[in-house]
Design an enzyme around this catalytic site. Sequence first.
Site, PDB file in Angstrom:
ATOM      1  N   ARG A   3      35.079  33.545  45.040  1.00 20.71           N
ATOM      2  CA  ARG A   3      35.983  34.563  44.488  1.00 20.71           C
ATOM      3  C   ARG A   3      36.498  35.520  45.559  1.00 20.71           C
ATOM      4  O   ARG A   3      37.278  36.428  45.265  1.00 20.71           O
ATOM      5  CB  ARG A   3      35.262  35.363  43.400  1.00 20.71           C
ATOM      6  CG  ARG A   3      34.842  34.535  42.204  1.00 20.71           C
ATOM      7  CD  ARG A   3      33.960  35.339  41.258  1.00 20.71           C
ATOM      8  NE  ARG A   3      34.686  36.420  40.625  1.00 20.71           N
ATOM      9  CZ  ARG A   3      34.993  36.453  39.327  1.00 20.71           C
ATOM     10  NH1 ARG A   3      34.639  35.457  38.542  1.00 20.71           N
ATOM     11  NH2 ARG A   3      35.637  37.472  38.824  1.00 20.71           N
ATOM     12  N   TYR A  47      40.284  36.581  46.239  1.00 15.11           N
ATOM     13  CA  TYR A  47      40.881  37.637  45.416  1.00 15.11           C
ATOM     14  C   TYR A  47      40.288  38.997  45.752  1.00 15.11           C
ATOM     15  O   TYR A  47      41.017  39.959  46.034  1.00 15.11           O
ATOM     16  CB  TYR A  47      40.663  37.310  43.944  1.00 15.11           C
ATOM     17  CG  TYR A  47      41.342  38.253  42.983  1.00 15.11           C
ATOM     18  CD1 TYR A  47      42.738  38.331  42.915  1.00 15.11           C
ATOM     19  CD2 TYR A  47      40.610  39.058  42.118  1.00 15.11           C
ATOM     20  CE1 TYR A  47      43.369  39.181  42.020  1.00 15.11           C
ATOM     21  CE2 TYR A  47      41.233  39.906  41.217  1.00 15.11           C
ATOM     22  CZ  TYR A  47      42.610  39.967  41.172  1.00 15.11           C
ATOM     23  OH  TYR A  47      43.236  40.808  40.289  1.00 15.11           O
ATOM     24  N   LYS A  88      42.488  41.763  47.878  1.00 18.45           N
ATOM     25  CA  LYS A  88      42.877  43.048  47.301  1.00 18.45           C
ATOM     26  C   LYS A  88      42.312  44.214  48.109  1.00 18.45           C
ATOM     27  O   LYS A  88      42.962  45.256  48.265  1.00 18.45           O
ATOM     28  CB  LYS A  88      42.400  43.140  45.849  1.00 18.45           C
ATOM     29  CG  LYS A  88      43.143  42.235  44.882  1.00 18.45           C
ATOM     30  CD  LYS A  88      44.566  42.717  44.633  1.00 18.45           C
ATOM     31  CE  LYS A  88      45.228  41.972  43.500  1.00 18.45           C
ATOM     32  NZ  LYS A  88      46.594  42.461  43.201  1.00 18.45           N
TER      33      LYS A  88
END
Length: 283
Positions: free
Chosen positions: A169, A172, A176
Site C-alpha cells: 500500500r 498510495y 501522498k
Amino acid sequence: MTIRLVGCTLAMRYSGKRIGDLARNYGSLKRILVTGGAGFLGSHLIDKLLKQGHEILCVDNLFTGMKRNIEHLRSHPRFEFIRHDVTFPLYLEIDEIYNLACPASPIHYQHDPVQTTKTSVHGAINMLGLAKRLNCKILQASTSEVYGDPSIHPQTENYWGNVNPIGPRSCYDEGKRCAETLFFDYHRQHGLQVKVARIFNTYGPRMHPADGRVVSNFVVQALRGEEITIYGTGEQTRSFCFVDDLIGGLIQLMESSADITGPINLGNPTEFTMLELASLGAS
C-alpha cells in the site's frame, strides 16, 4: 512621428494585479481547475462549484474516473472536460486548482503501483508548477492513509504517522506523503498559497461499485440481495463522512485565509464498528 511609451509598468499591472489575473477573474467568480474531476469526489466538487457560478475545467485520464459521473454537465456552458494525465505538464489559465487526481481505493491503486506514485508525486509537481506560474491557490486532496497503521486514536494533524515505506500500500501512502512535502516546500520556498486536506472515509452517490471498500461492498451486496460480508470479528471501527459534508469542507478550506494551510483532517469524528454498519445496511 515619435511614439513614447508612457506608464509601461502601469500597463502591465493594475491595482497590484497582473493583466492575466484580471482577464481570468471577473469579480468573485473564478475559473477553477479540478483534477480527477470525473471521479467520485471530483464530480461532486464540480457540481457544487458550478452552483456557485464558477467556470470549471475538469481534468481526468479516466483510469478510475467515469464519464457518466459528469455526463449531466456535458452541455453546461461553464463546464469543460479535458482528458489528460497529470503526470504530464498542463498549460491553462485558471484562478484556483483542486488537485484530486489519484486512484483512492486499494484495488485500484495497487493495480499499477508505479503509476500511482507517479500520479501523486509528478502530478503534484506539475500542478504546483502551474500554480506557481499563475500565482494562484492550490488545494491538495491528501488522505488519512498518511498516518499509516496509526498507534494513536484518533489521529490529530500533528501526528507523524506509522507508515510502512515498502509495503503493497506504500505507493498510495508514501505518494501522498511526498505530495504533502512538495506542497509545503513550494509554500516555504516560493510563497505559494497552499491548502492540504487529509480526507477520511467518505461515501455517497457515484461511489465506484468495484472499489473494494466497505461501504460500496455493503451497498452492492444489499442491492443484489446477498449476505453482507464482514471480515474478522466485525469490531473494527471506521468513521464515515457523507460526500456533501466533505465537499463543503474542501471549499471552506480553499476559501479560508492565506495563513490557514493545513494539513486539516476532514471526516466524521464518530466511529462505527463494522457490525453496526452492516446492521444499518440490513435495516
